[in-house]
Design an enzyme around this catalytic site. Structure first.
Site, PDB file in Angstrom:
ATOM      1  NE  ARG A 127      52.938  10.675 -22.595  1.00 45.14           N
ATOM      2  CZ  ARG A 127      52.461  11.221 -21.488  1.00 45.14           C
ATOM      3  NH1 ARG A 127      52.943  12.372 -21.064  1.00 45.14           N
ATOM      4  NH2 ARG A 127      51.532  10.640 -20.784  1.00 45.14           N
TER       5      ARG A 127
ATOM      6  CG  ASP B 186      44.452   3.560 -22.775  1.00 47.81           C
ATOM      7  OD1 ASP B 186      44.859   3.002 -23.817  1.00 47.81           O
ATOM      8  OD2 ASP B 186      45.074   3.541 -21.700  1.00 47.81           O
TER       9      ASP B 186
ATOM     10  CB  THR C 126      62.331   8.727 -20.824  1.00 54.20           C
ATOM     11  OG1 THR C 126      61.684   8.435 -22.077  1.00 54.20           O
ATOM     12  CG2 THR C 126      63.402   7.665 -20.563  1.00 54.20           C
TER      13      THR C 126
ATOM     14  CG  ASP D 293      45.904   6.984 -22.191  1.00 55.00           C
ATOM     15  OD1 ASP D 293      45.524   7.065 -23.383  1.00 55.00           O
ATOM     16  OD2 ASP D 293      47.056   6.636 -21.871  1.00 55.00           O
TER      17      ASP D 293
HETATM   18  C1  PRP Z   1      49.266  10.952 -25.634  1.00 50.63           C
HETATM   19  C2  PRP Z   1      48.668  12.077 -26.424  1.00 50.63           C
HETATM   20  C3  PRP Z   1      49.872  12.845 -26.857  1.00 50.63           C
HETATM   21  C4  PRP Z   1      50.831  12.637 -25.724  1.00 50.63           C
HETATM   22  C5  PRP Z   1      50.920  13.899 -24.929  1.00 50.63           C
HETATM   23  O1  PRP Z   1      49.748   9.989 -26.492  1.00 50.63           O
HETATM   24  O2  PRP Z   1      47.881  11.651 -27.484  1.00 50.63           O
HETATM   25  O3  PRP Z   1      50.414  12.399 -28.067  1.00 50.63           O
HETATM   26  O4  PRP Z   1      50.299  11.598 -24.912  1.00 50.63           O
HETATM   27  O5  PRP Z   1      51.903  13.796 -23.966  1.00 50.63           O
HETATM   28  P1  PRP Z   1      53.191  14.699 -23.941  1.00 50.63           P
HETATM   29  O6  PRP Z   1      52.746  16.102 -24.177  1.00 50.63           O
HETATM   30  O7  PRP Z   1      53.732  14.502 -22.546  1.00 50.63           O
HETATM   31  O8  PRP Z   1      54.146  14.216 -24.993  1.00 50.63           O
HETATM   32  P2  PRP Z   1      50.356   8.612 -25.955  1.00 50.63           P
HETATM   33  O9  PRP Z   1      51.854   8.720 -25.904  1.00 50.63           O
HETATM   34  O10 PRP Z   1      49.665   8.200 -24.701  1.00 50.63           O
HETATM   35  O11 PRP Z   1      50.047   7.639 -27.155  1.00 50.63           O
HETATM   36  P3  PRP Z   1      48.649   7.206 -27.820  1.00 50.63           P
HETATM   37  O12 PRP Z   1      48.157   8.382 -28.618  1.00 50.63           O
HETATM   38  O13 PRP Z   1      49.052   6.085 -28.703  1.00 50.63           O
HETATM   39  O14 PRP Z   1      47.699   6.793 -26.756  1.00 50.63           O
HETATM   40  N1  URA Z   2      48.358  11.841 -22.591  1.00 53.28           N
HETATM   41  C1  URA Z   2      47.063  11.554 -22.300  1.00 53.28           C
HETATM   42  O1  URA Z   2      46.402  10.802 -23.025  1.00 53.28           O
HETATM   43  N2  URA Z   2      46.528  12.109 -21.194  1.00 53.28           N
HETATM   44  C2  URA Z   2      47.230  12.924 -20.382  1.00 53.28           C
HETATM   45  O2  URA Z   2      46.669  13.401 -19.381  1.00 53.28           O
HETATM   46  C3  URA Z   2      48.572  13.206 -20.707  1.00 53.28           C
HETATM   47  C4  URA Z   2      49.097  12.648 -21.816  1.00 53.28           C
END
Ligand code: PRP
Ligand code: URA
Length: 209
Positions: free
Chosen positions: A104, A203, A108, A200
């Site tokens: 993400r 993380d 944005t 998160d």
């Molecule tokens: C997190 C999660 C989803 C996303 C959800 O990933 O694993 O993929 O956020 O958010 P959304 O519904 O608003 O798109 P992140 O982008 O934090 O990446 P990561 O998995 O690498 O931590």
């Molecule tokens: N992605 C995450 O990992 N946690 C949230 O709460 C939303 C998006």
């Protein structure tokens, strides 16, 4: 319109409580996510089609069933979706595995695709896209679009925690997709985090910040 299935098995709900707890450390968090994912996979695969077969038991020939068709394809969304993969594979060790890489954009909140590799003959397989968090729904919607563009038919979406906004996004963009989640939480905060959520997911799974 696809259905939303909230998997309310007591074991799933119990373990989700510990996953949510901010004091749960990386090792335990990872183990719990795997355990919940395995239990969820059991529920999600409940309606897989069966094919009749026969087998010789030590006593007689038996008419029995096996799962029909090609093996399932699991598609974790990188990176947090990886945390759910081994749990599902414990239950379905023959599953094929694809990957969709998305992050993400922190400004944005829009998903950016950087990788997609799916199993062969994906169009003939039941496909489950796996991502623990359904927040804005942008990532899930993009991942579903990525697998459909490569031939997947009517993929399912499996997550741990969803919010209504994310569910609406997926339902708007993918009318055919069934969503399986362990919880539907209240809302998204100004940073795009699910409230109360679990923080998160990436993380917490990988011990990064
Ligand atoms: C997190 C999660 C989803 C996303 C959800 O990933 O694993 O993929 O956020 O958010 P959304 O519904 O608003 O798109 P992140 O982008 O934090 O990446 P990561 O998995 O690498 O931590
Ligand atoms: N992605 C995450 O990992 N946690 C949230 O709460 C939303 C998006």
């Amino acid at each position: 319109m696809g259905q939303v299935h909230v998997l309310d098995h007591p074991l799933i709900q119990h373990k989700l409580t510990y996953i949510r707890n901010k004091d749960t450390g990386t090792k335990e968090f990872r183990a719990l996510v795997q355990e919940v994912s395995m239990l969820m996979a059991y529920e999600i695969t409940r309606n897989l089609p069966l094919a009749e077969t026969e087998v010789d038991t030590p006593v007689a020939r038996a008419r029995t069933n096996v799962i029909a068709g090609k093996t399932l394809a699991l598609v974790p969304v990188l990176r947090a979706g990886l945390g759910m993969l081994d749990g599902i594979l414990n239950l379905i060790p023959n599953a094929k595995v694809g990957h969709v890489g998305l992050y993400r954009d922190p400004e944005t909140l829009q998903p950016v695709e950087y990788y997609c590799k799916l199993p062969a003959n994906v169009e003939e397989r039941d496909v489950i896209v796996v991502d623990p968090m359904l927040a804005t729904g942008g990532s899930a919607s993009a991942a579903l679009a990525a697998v459909k563009a490569r031939g997947a038919k009517q993929p399912k979406l499996m997550c741990l925690v969803a919010v209504p906004e994310g569910i609406r996004t997926v339902q708007r963009d993918h009318e055919d997709v069934d969503i399986f989640t362990a919880a539907v939480d209240d809302y998204l905060n100004d940073h795009g985090y699910i409230v109360p959520g679990l923080g998160d997911a990436g993380d917490r799974l990988f011990g990064t910040k």
